[in-house]
Design an enzyme around this catalytic site. Structure first.
Site, PDB file in Angstrom:
ATOM      1  N   GLY A  30      30.075 -57.321   0.640  1.00 13.06           N
ATOM      2  CA  GLY A  30      31.493 -57.447   0.959  1.00 13.06           C
ATOM      3  C   GLY A  30      31.817 -57.064   2.388  1.00 13.06           C
ATOM      4  N   GLN A  32      19.458 -80.277  29.927  1.00 11.63           N
ATOM      5  CA  GLN A  32      19.706 -78.876  30.286  1.00 11.63           C
ATOM      6  C   GLN A  32      20.866 -78.307  29.479  1.00 11.63           C
ATOM      7  OE1 GLN A  32      18.894 -77.262  34.135  1.00 11.63           O
ATOM      8  NE2 GLN A  32      20.949 -76.428  34.347  1.00 11.63           N
ATOM      9  N   GLU A  33      21.898 -79.110  29.242  1.00 14.01           N
ATOM     10  CA  GLU A  33      23.014 -78.638  28.424  1.00 14.01           C
ATOM     11  C   GLU A  33      22.531 -78.258  27.032  1.00 14.01           C
ATOM     12  OE1 GLU A  33      27.269 -80.221  26.512  1.00 14.01           O
ATOM     13  OE2 GLU A  33      26.275 -81.377  28.095  1.00 14.01           O
ATOM     14  N   ASN A  81      24.453 -82.215  15.348  1.00 15.68           N
ATOM     15  CA  ASN A  81      23.062 -82.247  14.865  1.00 15.68           C
ATOM     16  C   ASN A  81      22.703 -83.605  14.278  1.00 15.68           C
ATOM     17  OD1 ASN A  81      22.861 -79.632  15.695  1.00 15.68           O
ATOM     18  ND2 ASN A  81      22.246 -78.803  13.713  1.00 15.68           N
ATOM     19  N   MET A  91      34.482 -84.198  28.739  1.00 14.82           N
ATOM     20  CA  MET A  91      33.965 -85.451  28.185  1.00 14.82           C
ATOM     21  C   MET A  91      34.707 -85.821  26.906  1.00 14.82           C
ATOM     22  SD  MET A  91      29.844 -84.989  28.534  1.00 14.82           S
ATOM     23  CE  MET A  91      29.041 -84.355  30.003  1.00 14.82           C
ATOM     24  N   GLY A 109      34.139 -88.132  20.423  1.00 18.56           N
ATOM     25  CA  GLY A 109      33.414 -86.880  20.571  1.00 18.56           C
ATOM     26  C   GLY A 109      32.032 -87.130  21.126  1.00 18.56           C
ATOM     27  N   ARG A 125      21.397 -48.994   4.154  1.00 19.50           N
ATOM     28  CA  ARG A 125      22.335 -49.189   3.045  1.00 19.50           C
ATOM     29  C   ARG A 125      21.632 -48.916   1.713  1.00 19.50           C
ATOM     30  NH1 ARG A 125      27.579 -49.128   1.403  1.00 19.50           N
ATOM     31  NH2 ARG A 125      27.975 -50.714  -0.197  1.00 19.50           N
TER      32      ARG A 125
END
Length: 381
Positions: free
Chosen positions: A342, A243-244, A368, A127, A133, A270
């Site tokens: 880190g 569904q996608e 979004n 697409m 987009g 940790r």
């Protein structure tokens, strides 16, 4: 809280998926990351186990499950190991499958679906374009009628599975004067003259899912490769988008929950200043917030899966669950990386890869921002 979404059959299916992951994906996962595509052997093995045709009728080699909960548990299990793997399989099994099952003729079904289910025919959907987009109505790829054939010209970009796909569902303008109402879907097959693939795109994350540019130069497409109705492609795509977006949401949350669980173990083990870092109040409160946010989101997502299983999920609710899970996923993984200090910035730690893999989920399947636009329109705004 215990989830009530799945029954014993779904859980047994999940066990089967985990076995497949351990045997067929984990031993070659690093190699697939390096080569930037999924081995065909993995596709074929998935086909042998019936993972690729969950929604395909049995007469064409599928499982005929007609229960999206099986799709969801497959996506969850894959996302815990590789969100890129879940994406590649999801494009094929959750996103392309409905086009080939619901919109094709009997001849097309017999021609494509057996290979689709076996893994011999890997698929993609095209697409997005360099200048279009989320705005599908603005695509510039065209197809004009020429006797019994169509002549296809244009290009597509960011196509998952695009580099190795044997069949690509391509959206093209067949009547530019109609804009969105003049789009048609075509099945473009490997080997068609004029169909070329660009390089495998070098992405920030999800390297094992191959992503490519596709180019079409006077590709002659037989009339019996039209999918659905001529000039009804946009409507067909809109019908399939819930569904996608639900597939994306399932992957988003499963991915986030897996990395959260690993981070929780890390913060218990940790040590800093003689204590586990998870015992520090700030970290403890942060983990409590993340755990609650993930659990609340799971309840929302499970309700959406249930609605879709009953054919009741509309495009607005799909937009809500897509954008929310993408935001929760990225927020969770950013905090998990921070808790690793880190080490979280080192690629040898899974949290670093997960953080990179997740960033695209706020962009694809409709950004979004577009999801919020759809939701806002539904509010009469």
């Amino acid at each position: 809280m215990n989830r009530s979404l799945y029954n014993a059959d779904h859980l047994a299916f999940g066990d089967s998926v985990r076995g497949f992951v351990e045997r067929s994906i984990l031993p070659r996962h690093e190699a697939m990351i390096e080569q930037r595509y999924i081995d065909r052997e993995v596709w074929l093995e998935a086909g042998k186990h019936g993972f690729l045709g969950l929604d395909v009728p049995e007469q064409y080699g599928g499982s005929g499950a007609d229960d999206f909960r099986f799709n969801a548990i497959l996506t969850e299990e894959l996302s815990r190991v590789s969100v890129a793997m879940a994406s590649a399989f999801g494009i094929h099994s959750d996103i392309v499958a409905p086009y080939l099952v619901q919109l094709t003729t009997d001849e097309q079904k017999h021609r494509w679906l057996p290979g689709f289910c076996s893994g011999e025919l890997v698929t993609a959907i095209a697409m997005s374009e360099p200048s279009a987009g989320s705005d599908l109505a603005a695509i510039k790829t065209t197809a004009r009628k020429d006797g019994p054939e169509w002549i296809l010209n244009g290009s597509k970009i960011f196509i998952t599975n695009g580099y190795n796909a044997d069949l690509v569902v391509v959206a093209a303008k067949t009547d530019p004067s109609k804009r969105a109402r003049g789009i048609t879907l075509f099945a473009i097959e490997q080997g068609m003259d004029g169909f070329e693939r660009g390089r495998k795109l070098d992405k920030v994350g999800q390297p094992e899912a191959d992503t490519a540019e596709l180019f079409f130069s006077d590709v002659r497409v037989p009339a019996d490769n039209v999918i659905g109705e001529v000039d009804r492609g946009f409507a067909h795509m809109m019908d399939m988008l819930p569904q996608e977006r639900l597939n994306a949401a399932v992957s988003n949350l499963a991915h986030a929950r897996c990395i959260f669980d690993e981070t929780l173990i890390y913060t218990r083990e940790r040590k800093a200043f003689g204590e586990s870092i998870g015992s520090f109040q700030h970290n403890k409160f942060l983990l409590a917030e993340l755990a609650t946010e993930l659990e609340v989101t799971q309840a929302h997502l499970d309700a959406a899966i249930t609605a879709h299983t009953k054919k009741q999920l509309d495009d607005v609710d799909a937009a809500k669950v897509k954008w929310w899970t993408a935001d929760v996923q990225n927020h969770t993984l950013d905090k998990c990386l921070q808790l690793h200090g880190g080490y979280g910035y080192m690629n040898e730690y899974r949290v670093a890869r997960a953080w990179k893999d997740a960033r695209v989920t706020r962009i694809w399947a409709g950004s979004n921002e577009i999801m919020k636009e759809l939701i806002g329109r539904s509010l009469g705004l």
